[in-house]
Every structure is written in structure tokens, then in C-alpha cells.
Design a protein around this motif. Structure first.
Motif, PDB file in Angstrom:
ATOM      1  N   LYS A 263      22.924 -32.335  -0.052  1.00 21.68           N
ATOM      2  CA  LYS A 263      21.754 -33.038  -0.567  1.00 21.68           C
ATOM      3  C   LYS A 263      20.500 -32.474   0.087  1.00 21.68           C
ATOM      4  N   LEU A 264      19.405 -32.426  -0.674  1.00 22.81           N
ATOM      5  CA  LEU A 264      18.115 -31.980  -0.172  1.00 22.81           C
ATOM      6  C   LEU A 264      17.105 -33.116  -0.251  1.00 22.81           C
ATOM      7  N   VAL A 265      16.298 -33.250   0.804  1.00 20.78           N
ATOM      8  CA  VAL A 265      15.255 -34.276   0.863  1.00 20.78           C
ATOM      9  C   VAL A 265      13.925 -33.580   1.121  1.00 20.78           C
ATOM     10  N   ARG A 266      12.932 -33.857   0.293  1.00 23.05           N
ATOM     11  CA  ARG A 266      11.638 -33.173   0.384  1.00 23.05           C
ATOM     12  C   ARG A 266      10.885 -33.516   1.657  1.00 23.05           C
ATOM     13  N   THR A 267      10.242 -32.503   2.230  1.00 20.57           N
ATOM     14  CA  THR A 267       9.292 -32.666   3.322  1.00 20.57           C
ATOM     15  C   THR A 267       8.323 -31.497   3.221  1.00 20.57           C
ATOM     16  N   THR A 268       7.499 -31.275   4.203  1.00 20.86           N
ATOM     17  CA  THR A 268       6.613 -30.111   4.218  1.00 20.86           C
ATOM     18  C   THR A 268       6.626 -29.508   5.614  1.00 20.86           C
ATOM     19  N   ALA A 269       6.411 -28.201   5.683  1.00 22.11           N
ATOM     20  CA  ALA A 269       6.347 -27.495   6.957  1.00 22.11           C
ATOM     21  C   ALA A 269       5.489 -26.259   6.782  1.00 22.11           C
ATOM     22  N   ASN A 270       4.641 -25.988   7.770  1.00 17.19           N
ATOM     23  CA  ASN A 270       3.844 -24.755   7.755  1.00 17.19           C
ATOM     24  C   ASN A 270       3.034 -24.592   6.475  1.00 17.19           C
ATOM     25  N   GLN A 272       3.838 -25.322   3.566  1.00 23.03           N
ATOM     26  CA  GLN A 272       4.694 -24.892   2.467  1.00 23.03           C
ATOM     27  C   GLN A 272       5.684 -26.002   2.114  1.00 23.03           C
ATOM     28  N   PRO A 273       6.254 -25.960   0.902  1.00 25.16           N
ATOM     29  CA  PRO A 273       7.313 -26.921   0.581  1.00 25.16           C
ATOM     30  C   PRO A 273       8.503 -26.726   1.515  1.00 25.16           C
ATOM     31  N   ALA A 274       9.187 -27.814   1.812  1.00 31.56           N
ATOM     32  CA  ALA A 274      10.346 -27.732   2.697  1.00 31.56           C
ATOM     33  C   ALA A 274      11.330 -28.837   2.318  1.00 31.56           C
ATOM     34  N   PHE A 275      12.559 -28.662   2.777  1.00 30.54           N
ATOM     35  CA  PHE A 275      13.615 -29.638   2.498  1.00 30.54           C
ATOM     36  C   PHE A 275      14.457 -29.852   3.742  1.00 30.54           C
ATOM     37  N   ALA A 276      14.826 -31.110   3.958  1.00 33.23           N
ATOM     38  CA  ALA A 276      15.879 -31.419   4.914  1.00 33.23           C
ATOM     39  C   ALA A 276      17.203 -31.270   4.171  1.00 33.23           C
ATOM     40  N   ASP A 282      32.100 -35.159   7.397  1.00 34.30           N
ATOM     41  CA  ASP A 282      33.540 -34.898   7.464  1.00 34.30           C
ATOM     42  C   ASP A 282      34.351 -36.141   7.124  1.00 34.30           C
ATOM     43  N   ASP A 283      33.810 -37.329   7.463  1.00 33.19           N
ATOM     44  CA  ASP A 283      34.566 -38.553   7.207  1.00 33.19           C
ATOM     45  C   ASP A 283      34.331 -39.104   5.801  1.00 33.19           C
ATOM     46  N   GLY A 284      33.512 -38.395   5.006  1.00 34.42           N
ATOM     47  CA  GLY A 284      33.298 -38.785   3.616  1.00 34.42           C
ATOM     48  C   GLY A 284      32.432 -40.007   3.413  1.00 34.42           C
ATOM     49  N   THR A 285      31.705 -40.435   4.463  1.00 35.62           N
ATOM     50  CA  THR A 285      30.913 -41.662   4.349  1.00 35.62           C
ATOM     51  C   THR A 285      29.429 -41.406   4.120  1.00 35.62           C
ATOM     52  N   GLY A 286      29.021 -40.176   3.975  1.00 37.27           N
ATOM     53  CA  GLY A 286      27.598 -39.889   3.783  1.00 37.27           C
ATOM     54  C   GLY A 286      27.323 -38.420   4.012  1.00 37.27           C
ATOM     55  N   TYR A 287      26.139 -38.132   4.541  1.00 39.45           N
ATOM     56  CA  TYR A 287      25.711 -36.752   4.737  1.00 39.45           C
ATOM     57  C   TYR A 287      25.098 -36.607   6.134  1.00 39.45           C
ATOM     58  N   THR A 288      25.322 -35.443   6.753  1.00 36.37           N
ATOM     59  CA  THR A 288      24.805 -35.186   8.093  1.00 36.37           C
ATOM     60  C   THR A 288      23.846 -33.997   8.064  1.00 36.37           C
ATOM     61  N   ALA A 289      22.901 -33.997   8.997  1.00 36.98           N
ATOM     62  CA  ALA A 289      21.874 -32.963   9.055  1.00 36.98           C
ATOM     63  C   ALA A 289      22.488 -31.582   9.228  1.00 36.98           C
ATOM     64  N   TRP A 290      21.982 -30.604   8.453  1.00 35.92           N
ATOM     65  CA  TRP A 290      22.499 -29.235   8.527  1.00 35.92           C
ATOM     66  C   TRP A 290      21.398 -28.229   8.819  1.00 35.92           C
ATOM     67  N   SER A 291      20.264 -28.326   8.120  1.00 32.29           N
ATOM     68  CA  SER A 291      19.183 -27.374   8.371  1.00 32.29           C
ATOM     69  C   SER A 291      17.868 -27.893   7.813  1.00 32.29           C
ATOM     70  N   LEU A 292      16.794 -27.285   8.274  1.00 36.63           N
ATOM     71  CA  LEU A 292      15.478 -27.490   7.685  1.00 36.63           C
ATOM     72  C   LEU A 292      15.155 -26.230   6.891  1.00 36.63           C
ATOM     73  N   GLN A 293      14.955 -26.372   5.592  1.00 32.29           N
ATOM     74  CA  GLN A 293      14.631 -25.232   4.729  1.00 32.29           C
ATOM     75  C   GLN A 293      13.122 -25.179   4.480  1.00 32.29           C
ATOM     76  N   VAL A 294      12.519 -24.038   4.753  1.00 29.46           N
ATOM     77  CA  VAL A 294      11.116 -23.813   4.414  1.00 29.46           C
ATOM     78  C   VAL A 294      11.073 -22.801   3.275  1.00 29.46           C
ATOM     79  N   ILE A 295      10.385 -23.172   2.195  1.00 29.65           N
ATOM     80  CA  ILE A 295      10.423 -22.406   0.952  1.00 29.65           C
ATOM     81  C   ILE A 295       9.101 -21.659   0.743  1.00 29.65           C
ATOM     82  N   GLU A 296       9.197 -20.377   0.427  1.00 29.45           N
ATOM     83  CA  GLU A 296       8.018 -19.581   0.060  1.00 29.45           C
ATOM     84  C   GLU A 296       8.021 -19.384  -1.448  1.00 29.45           C
ATOM     85  N   VAL A 297       6.885 -19.684  -2.069  1.00 27.85           N
ATOM     86  CA  VAL A 297       6.748 -19.542  -3.519  1.00 27.85           C
ATOM     87  C   VAL A 297       5.716 -18.456  -3.812  1.00 27.85           C
TER      88      VAL A 297
END
Length: 324
Positions: A263-270, A272-276, A282-297
Motif C-alpha cells: 500500500k502507498l500513502v501520499r506525503t511530500t518530501a524535498n 516533490q511528491p512522495a509516498f510512504a 507477516d501475520d496478515g493483520t495489516g501493513y508495516t513500514a517498508w520505505s519512503l518513496q520520493v518521486i521525480e516527475v
């Protein structure tokens, strides 16, 4: 009570400059955490020395002088932060290996709210956002520290040469010479331009919505259609980076296939658009943090995806939850 009122007034006056000083120190240092440390050190030094401040310059100029000296001291070790693409050529996906480098190697992302001061002039806002882009700050790291300070003060903050000379304790001629050398160095490693994204126009908004849909459904054909042919993909603290949608998709379908179902959640960084980016737990009960994506357009397509994997540092800084 008078002393207390005076102290509270001084604290308020100093705090007024915290955001813009953090932006300045971030451009100098390339680290969100080091920038905040530098500004805190600046505030402490200013508070302790305020009685000696004779008012021959403005409080703002005085604070920038202190902040510059703090940054120059921090940069005296000679380390400069970089992006993976500053350190090596792109790796073909068939030869990709994940090798980490120490934290102090890497240019760090920063939340917009920590470094972008509110200004009324749209042109000033555009310059502020443009000059905290990852690519621009990475280019600044190629400059010697004093040239870096001169270029930021003159070109980004629009200080006069005489003001910069006074701040640095040098001459106008020296400032102009440093600026010319800095411009020449930047011209040799000019950062790629990206589209302005403040605010997002309808086309950009649609692009990002299509990106989220493609990523979350793991539709690589749809993702490829959104990427430039020479799009870049990096994952600090790994020094690996990929270029071209074929290698990016190859990675996503290979080692990167662990991202399926994310899953991706919108934020901003630098500026620029960004996503959490969250992985299924692993236990199938939700989602855990993996990376912060910063997008260049660029030109209506995605030109870069920078994935910052140290979520224990980045998610608290961006006020992002560790779980969904």
C-alpha cells in the motif's frame, strides 16, 4: 517577571527563523537530522551570546552567520553526502547485488514542512522548492563548503554580495569569485530538471493516481507506461541503482517481488511528491513500514523513484505510522 518576559520574547524571535534556517542548513549538509542539529546549536549559541549582539546587522543576518559557522565546522571532516547515482554507474538488473554503505554516505530526504518557510511571493516559493530537490542538493555537495554557502546565499536566498561578504568576513571580490567557481562546478554536474509540482495540476494528479494503482495492483505493464525510458530507481542504504524501465520492472518482478500487495500513502518530501510504502504484515493483520518513496516527475512521466529504506528514521521524521 521582566527577565522571564525578556527570555520568552527572545525565544519567540529566534523561533521565527527556525524553518528557513533548517532549509539553509539542509542544503549545506544534505542531512535532515544534521540540519536540525545545526539549527539547534545555532539557537543555543544565539541565546547565550544575545547580550553581546550589538544590532549592527539584523537578527536574521546574525543567525545566518552563526548557522554558517556551525555548518562549516560540521563539514570540516570533508564528508559529502551523495545519491547512489553519484557513486557508480547504473547496474544491469541481471548483475544487481545489494551492498550497504554507512548512513553518513547518503543524501537524506526531508519533509517539506521542516524546510520550506511560508513566503507570499510565488516566485520565491518556486525557488525554495526547486532548491531542496534531491538532485539539486546532491549537486551542491560537489562544491567546497564555503562556495556552497556563497551559492546558496546569493542564488537561493538572494542576498547581496556585500551582505554575504560581511557574513563570511571576506571581500565582495572574493564572494563574486567563489560564486563564479561554484556556478562553473554546478554546470559540469547540473541536476536534471523536473516538473513543478506545487500545486499538482490535474495531469500530475492523474499520473500519481495511476502510479499508485499500478504499484498496488503490481501491474508492471501499467507501471512501464508511466516511466521514462531512462527512469532511475535507487534504494539507499544500498548503493545499487537501476536505469530504464526494463531493468526497473525486472527488479520488481525478481528480488523486488516482495513488494507485491503493498500500500502507498501520499506525503511530500524535498518539494516533490512522495509516498510512504507499506508491506503486508507477516501475520496478515495489516501493513508495516517498508520505505519512503520520493518521486521525480518530468514532462508528464515519472523520471525517478528514490526508495529510502531506513523506516525507523524516516517515518517518525515524516509523522508517518509504522503500521497500517
Amino acid at each position: 517577571m521582566t527577565d522571564l518576559a525578556t527570555q520568552e520574547d527572545l525565544d519567540s524571535r529566534l523561533e521565527r527563523y527556525r524553518t528557513e534556517l533548517t532549509g539553509y542548513c539542509y542544503r549545506m549538509l544534505g542531512s535532515a537530522f544534521e540540519a536540525e542539529d545545526a539549527v539547534q546549536d545555532t539557537m543555543v549559541r544565539a541565546w547565550r551570546a544575545h547580550e553581546k549582539f550589538e544590532g549592527r546587522s539584523s537578527l536574521r543576518s546574525w543567525l545566518y552567520r552563526i548557522a554558517t559557522n556551525v555548518c562549516l565546522d560540521m563539514l570540516s571532516a570533508g564528508n559529502r553526502r551523495a545519491r547512489p547515482m553519484d557513486l557508480s554507474a547504473a547496474t544491469p538488473v541481471a548483475e544487481a547485488r545489494l551492498t550497504t554503505r554507512p548512513e553518513l554516505t547518503w543524501l537524506e530526504p526531508v519533509p517539506d514542512g521542516r524546510v520550506l518557510a511560508s513566503v507570499a511571493d510565488p516566485a520565491e516559493t518556486a525557488v525554495e522548492r526547486e532548491t531542496i530537490r534531491l538532485a539539486f542538493v546532491a549537486a551542491l555537495q560537489h562544491l567546497p563548503p564555503k562556495q556552497r554557502a556563497v551559492l546558496i546565499l546569493r542564488e537561493v536566498l538572494a542576498w547581496k554580495a556585500a551582505e554575504v561578504a560581511e557574513l563570511l568576513g571576506t571581500t565582495v571580490a572574493s564572494v563574486n569569485s567563489a560564486l563564479q567557481r561554484a556556478r562553473a562546478t554546478l554546470a559540469e554536474s547540473a541536476p536534471a530538471t523536473t516538473d513543478a509540482t506545487d500545486p499538482l495540476d490535474a495531469e500530475q494528479q492523474a499520473l500519481l493516481e495511476r502510479y499508485v494503482a499500478a504499484f498496488e495492483s503490481y501491474d508492471m505493464e501499467a507501471l512501464t507506461a508511466l516511466l521514462h525510458d531512462d527512469a532511475k530507481f535507487s534504494m539507499p542504504p544500498y548503493d545499487l541503482w537501476l536505469q530504464g524501465h526494463d531493468d526497473i520492472v525486472g527488479w520488481m518482478l525478481g528480488v523486488g517481488a516482495v513488494c507485491r500487495g503493498s500500500k502507498l500513502v501520499r506525503t511530500t518530501a524535498n518539494g516533490q511528491p512522495a509516498f510512504a510504502h507499506y508491506h503486508p504484515s507477516d501475520d496478515g493483520t495489516g501493513y508495516t513500514a517498508w520505505s519512503l518513496q520520493v518521486i521525480e516527475v518530468r514532462d508528464g512521466r515519472i523520471a525517478g523513484i528514490d526508495n529510502f529504506l531506513d523506516t525507523e528514521r524516516w517515518f517518525p521524521l515524516f509523522d508517518l505510522p509504522r503500521r497500517l
